[in-house]
Design a protein around this motif. Structure first.
Motif, PDB file in Angstrom:
ATOM      1  N   THR A 153       6.706  40.183  72.781  1.00 32.29           N
ATOM      2  CA  THR A 153       6.448  41.604  72.513  1.00 32.29           C
ATOM      3  C   THR A 153       6.037  42.360  73.784  1.00 32.29           C
ATOM      4  O   THR A 153       6.589  43.404  74.097  1.00 32.29           O
ATOM      5  N   SER A 154       5.068  41.818  74.512  1.00 29.73           N
ATOM      6  CA  SER A 154       4.627  42.484  75.744  1.00 29.73           C
ATOM      7  C   SER A 154       4.694  41.552  76.940  1.00 29.73           C
ATOM      8  O   SER A 154       4.577  42.004  78.074  1.00 29.73           O
ATOM      9  N   ALA A 155       4.830  40.282  76.660  1.00 27.30           N
ATOM     10  CA  ALA A 155       4.737  39.284  77.730  1.00 27.30           C
ATOM     11  C   ALA A 155       6.089  38.626  77.990  1.00 27.30           C
ATOM     12  O   ALA A 155       7.034  38.773  77.204  1.00 27.30           O
ATOM     13  N   LEU A 156       6.147  37.916  79.092  1.00 25.16           N
ATOM     14  CA  LEU A 156       7.343  37.161  79.458  1.00 25.16           C
ATOM     15  C   LEU A 156       6.932  35.702  79.604  1.00 25.16           C
ATOM     16  O   LEU A 156       6.126  35.369  80.475  1.00 25.16           O
ATOM     17  N   ARG A 157       7.439  34.867  78.709  1.00 23.81           N
ATOM     18  CA  ARG A 157       7.097  33.446  78.738  1.00 23.81           C
ATOM     19  C   ARG A 157       7.976  32.763  79.768  1.00 23.81           C
ATOM     20  O   ARG A 157       9.213  32.899  79.728  1.00 23.81           O
ATOM     21  N   VAL A 158       7.348  32.040  80.678  1.00 26.73           N
ATOM     22  CA  VAL A 158       8.075  31.451  81.796  1.00 26.73           C
ATOM     23  C   VAL A 158       8.338  29.973  81.523  1.00 26.73           C
ATOM     24  O   VAL A 158       7.431  29.241  81.117  1.00 26.73           O
ATOM     25  N   LYS A 159       9.577  29.561  81.737  1.00 26.98           N
ATOM     26  CA  LYS A 159       9.958  28.170  81.477  1.00 26.98           C
ATOM     27  C   LYS A 159      10.726  27.595  82.663  1.00 26.98           C
ATOM     28  O   LYS A 159      11.421  28.336  83.369  1.00 26.98           O
ATOM     29  N   ASP A 160      10.603  26.290  82.827  1.00 32.55           N
ATOM     30  CA  ASP A 160      11.216  25.606  83.964  1.00 32.55           C
ATOM     31  C   ASP A 160      12.655  25.239  83.624  1.00 32.55           C
ATOM     32  O   ASP A 160      12.886  24.303  82.861  1.00 32.55           O
ATOM     33  N   ARG A 161      13.602  25.961  84.204  1.00 33.37           N
ATOM     34  CA  ARG A 161      15.001  25.712  83.834  1.00 33.37           C
ATOM     35  C   ARG A 161      15.526  24.402  84.416  1.00 33.37           C
ATOM     36  O   ARG A 161      16.537  23.881  83.945  1.00 33.37           O
ATOM     37  N   SER A 162      14.839  23.872  85.421  1.00 32.84           N
ATOM     38  CA  SER A 162      15.349  22.647  86.059  1.00 32.84           C
ATOM     39  C   SER A 162      15.278  21.448  85.110  1.00 32.84           C
ATOM     40  O   SER A 162      15.883  20.415  85.367  1.00 32.84           O
ATOM     41  N   THR A 163      14.533  21.569  84.029  1.00 32.34           N
ATOM     42  CA  THR A 163      14.396  20.426  83.117  1.00 32.34           C
ATOM     43  C   THR A 163      15.492  20.385  82.054  1.00 32.34           C
ATOM     44  O   THR A 163      15.527  19.456  81.256  1.00 32.34           O
TER      45      THR A 163
END
Lengths: 304, 234
Positions: free
Chosen positions: A104-114
Motif C-alpha cells: 500500500t505505501s511500502a516497497l518490499r525488497v526481495k533478493d532476486r539472485s535466489t
C-alpha cells in the motif's frame, strides 16, 4: 511454572541477540539499499532511517522485518513532483538490484539472485517506505497510498515509534504478534500494536498473562466495538478497513485461545518451552518420529 | 444466487466445517479454518511436527486451501514462512504449492470421506517431517516419488507389482472401465481370463483407484488407446 514465567521463556528464543546472523544480514542489506538509493538520488539527500519493530523493540524471530523510511525534503523534486512519482521512482531505483513487491505505501525488497536456487526471490525482511516531508521541520511526512480511497497519507515516524516503544507494553505486543503469526490471523502489525496499547492503557500493572487474557477477552467479547486510531494522524488515517478485515478472525482465534488457556493450559497457546537441543539430538528425535509413522506417504511433484 | 451456481461447500455442508474446526481445536490449536476475502475456505496458522510423545520438533507456517470441490479434491498445502525452496527436489511446485503426496495414493492415508485430520496427521505431517530431516542433511524418511509422469508410472509399478509398462497400462485400462469384465484377458499378461487369474487383485485395486483416477493416470502416461491392442506410449 507460573504463566508469566512461561511467557518469559516463550519470548526468550524470539529475541534476537545484537549479533544474531539474521540481524547482521538485515543490517548489511540496509547498507546496500541505502547506497543504492543515494546513488540514484544524489542531489536530494533523502533521510533514510529505520522504523518499525526494529526501533520499537517489538521484533520477534518468528516474523521480523525492518521498515526503512526514505523521506525526501519538502522542496526537493529529484525523485518526483508528486508522491506517486516519488513512490514509483524509488521502486524503479530498487528494481535495478532487487525484486520489489508493491504494498500500500511500502516497497518490499526481495533478493532476486535466489530465484535460480530457491525458485522464488527470498524476502530480505525490509520494507522501504518512500515519502516527502511536509515542511522544513522534517517531522511530519506525506506518503503515497497505492490502494484505498486516499492518494496520500500524513504520518510521523517518530510519533509511531514513541507511541509503541514508550508504552511499557513491548513484551505483550511481541506476544500478540507471535499469536497473530502462529495462528495465521493476518492482522497488520501496526493495527495489532495499536489495539494492544489501547486495550491495556489502564492495565499496565498486570502481568503478561493477565494482560494477554484481557486483550483476547476484548477481542472475543467486543469484536464489533474494537477501534484504533493512528497517533500521528487520528482523523486522517482510517484504519477501520484494516481492522474490519480481521475482526472475525481475531474474535474466533481469541475464543479458541481463551478456551485453551482454561484447559489444557498455556502450553497449548504458544507450545512447550523449547530447550536448546544439539543438532544430533534433534536429528535423532526427527528420525525416531519417522520410525513411528503409521501410514508413510512419499512426496511427489507434478513438474517433471 | 444464479441458477446452476453451486453454494460453496463450507455453506452447503456446515457439518464438515464443524468437524474440521473440532479436529483443529482438539489436535492442532494453532491452525484455524478461515473464509478468505474471495469466499474460499482455508486453514491457516502453524503446523507442528510432533514426536510420538507429543514433543514439538519443528513448526511451519502454512496455508491449506480447501477448494470449491472439497472434500472431493485434495487440499492444497503451502508453506508460507519462506523456509522451503519452490523446487522440484523439495517437492514444491513453481507456484509454491507443496506436493505432499501423489494424488493417486490418497486412498492410503486420506480416502474420500475421511476426516480432515487424517490429511494433517498423514501426508502433511510426513511432508514436513521429511522437510525437517532433509534440512538436517538426511534423506526423505519414506522415499520420494520421481517427478511428473515418471512418478505416476513408478507409483503404479509398485502398486501393481510389475516392472512392465504394458502391464501397468493394461491394469489401468481395466480400472478405468466402470464394470469389470471377467471374460477379458487378465491384464497381468498370463494369458488366462481375469476370472481365473487376478480377479481379487483387480477388485482390491478398484476399491483404491477410482475409474476417474485411472483415466487420468492413462492420460498422464500418454496412453491413448486400449493397451490390449498393444499400448501406444508417448
Amino acid at each position: 511454572m507460573t504463566p508469566d514465567k512461561y511467557l518469559d521463556k516463550i519470548l526468550k528464543p524470539q529475541t534476537f541477540a545484537d549479533d544474531a546472523p539474521e540481524l547482521k544480514e538485515v543490517r548489511q542489506r540496509r547498507k546496500d539499499i541505502e547506497v543504492s538509493l543515494r546513488k540514484h538520488f544524489p542531489k536530494s539527500g533523502p533521510s533514510i532511517r529505520w522504523g518499525g519493530s526494529m526501533v520499537k523493540n517489538t521484533m520477534i524471530r518468528e516474523s521480523y522485518d525492518g521498515d526503512l523510511s526514505c523521506y525526501f525534503p519538502a522542496d526537493e523534486k529529484e525523485a518526483g513532483s508528486t508522491l506517486e512519482e516519488i513512490y514509483n521512482s524509488v521502486a524503479t531505483a530498487l528494481s535495478k538490484d532487487y525484486d520489489v513487491e508493491r504494498k500500500t505505501s511500502a516497497l518490499r525488497v526481495k533478493d532476486r539472485s535466489t530465484k535460480a536456487t530457491k525458485g522464488f526471490a527470498v524476502d530480505l525482511h525490509i520494507d522501504v517506505v518512500p515519502g516527502r516531508y511536509t515542511d522544513d521541520d522534517e517531522e511530519d511526512v506525506y506518503i503515497h497510498q497505492e490502494a484505498g480511497t486516499k492518494e496520500r497519507l500524513k504520518t510521523n515516524l517518530q510519533v509511531h515509534i514513541d507511541h509503541i516503544k514508550d508504552s511499557g507494553l513491548t513484551d505483550t505486543i511481541r506476544l500478540t504478534k507471535l499469536w497473530n503469526c502462529q495462528n495465521g490471523i493476518g492482522a497488520k502489525t501496526f493495527v495489532l500494536e495499536l489495539l494492544t496499547v489501547k486495550l491495556l492503557a489502564k492495565k499496565k500493572s498486570l502481568g503478561l498473562s493477565e494482560q494477554l487474557k484481557h486483550v483476547w477477552t476484548q477481542f472475543r467479547d467486543h469484536t464489533d466495538e474494537l477501534a484504533v486510531e493512528d497517533p500521528a494522524n487520528p482523523t486522517g488515517n482510517d484504519l477501520k478497513p484494516a481492522l474490519d478485515a480481521v475482526r472475525a478472525s481475531l474474535a474466533s482465534v481469541a475464543r479458541t485461545t481463551l478456551s485453551a488457556i482454561d484447559k489444557p493450559g498455556w502450553e497449548s497457546v504458544f507450545g512447550k518451552i523449547q530447550e536448546e537441543e544439539a543438532a544430533e539430538d534433534r536429528k535423532a528425535a526427527l528420525r525416531a518420529a519417522a520410525v513411528h509413522v503409521a501410514s508413510p506417504t512419499r512426496p511427489w511433484c507434478a513438474r517433471g | 444466487m444464479c441458477a446452476g451456481m453451486r453454494r460453496p461447500w463450507h455453506e452447503a455442508q456446515p457439518e464438515l466445517v464443524d468437524g474440521i474446526r473440532a479436529d483443529l481445536l482438539a489436535r492442532y490449536s494453532s491452525l484455524h479454518l478461515f473464509i478468505n476475502e474471495a469466499g474460499d475456505a482455508e486453514v491457516r496458522g502453524t503446523f507442528p511436527v510432533l514426536s510420538p510423545e507429543g514433543r514439538e520438533l519443528d513448526r511451519y507456517q502454512v496455508t491449506i486451501e480447501l477448494h470449491a470441490d472439497y472434500p472431493d479434491s485434495l487440499p492444497g498445502v503451502r508453506e508460507t514462512g519462506g523456509r522451503i525452496p519452490w523446487r522440484e527436489d523439495s517437492h514444491v511446485e513453481s507456484d509454491g504449492k507443496a506436493c505432499v503426496l501423489i494424488p493417486d495414493d490418497r486412498w492410503r492415508s486420506f480416502p474420500k470421506g475421511a476426516p480432515f485430520r487424517c490429511f494433517l496427521e498423514g501426508p502433511v505431517h510426513n511432508f514436513f517431517l521429511g522437510q525437517s530431516l532433509v534440512a538436517q542433511g538426511e534423506k526423505w524418511p519414506f522415499g520420494e516419488w520421481q517427478h511428473g509422469a515418471a512418478g505416476v508410472l513408478q507409483y503404479y509399478r509398485e502398486l501393481i507389482g510389475t516392472e512392465n509398462v504394458r502391464t501397468v497400462a493394461r491394469f489401468l485400462y481395466v480400472l478405468k472401465k466402470l464394470n469389470l469384465k471377467p471374460h477379458l484377458d487378465c491384464p497381468c499378461g498370463s494369458g488366462l481370463k481375469i476370472e481365473k487369474c487376478c480377479k481379487s487383485k483387480i477388485l482390491d485395486l478398484r476399491r483404491k483407484i477410482p475409474a476417474a483416477t485411472a483415466t487420468k493416470a492413462l492420460t498422464t502416461l500418454g496412453i491413448a488407446a486400449s493397451p490390449y491392442n498393444g499400448p501406444r506410449l508417448r
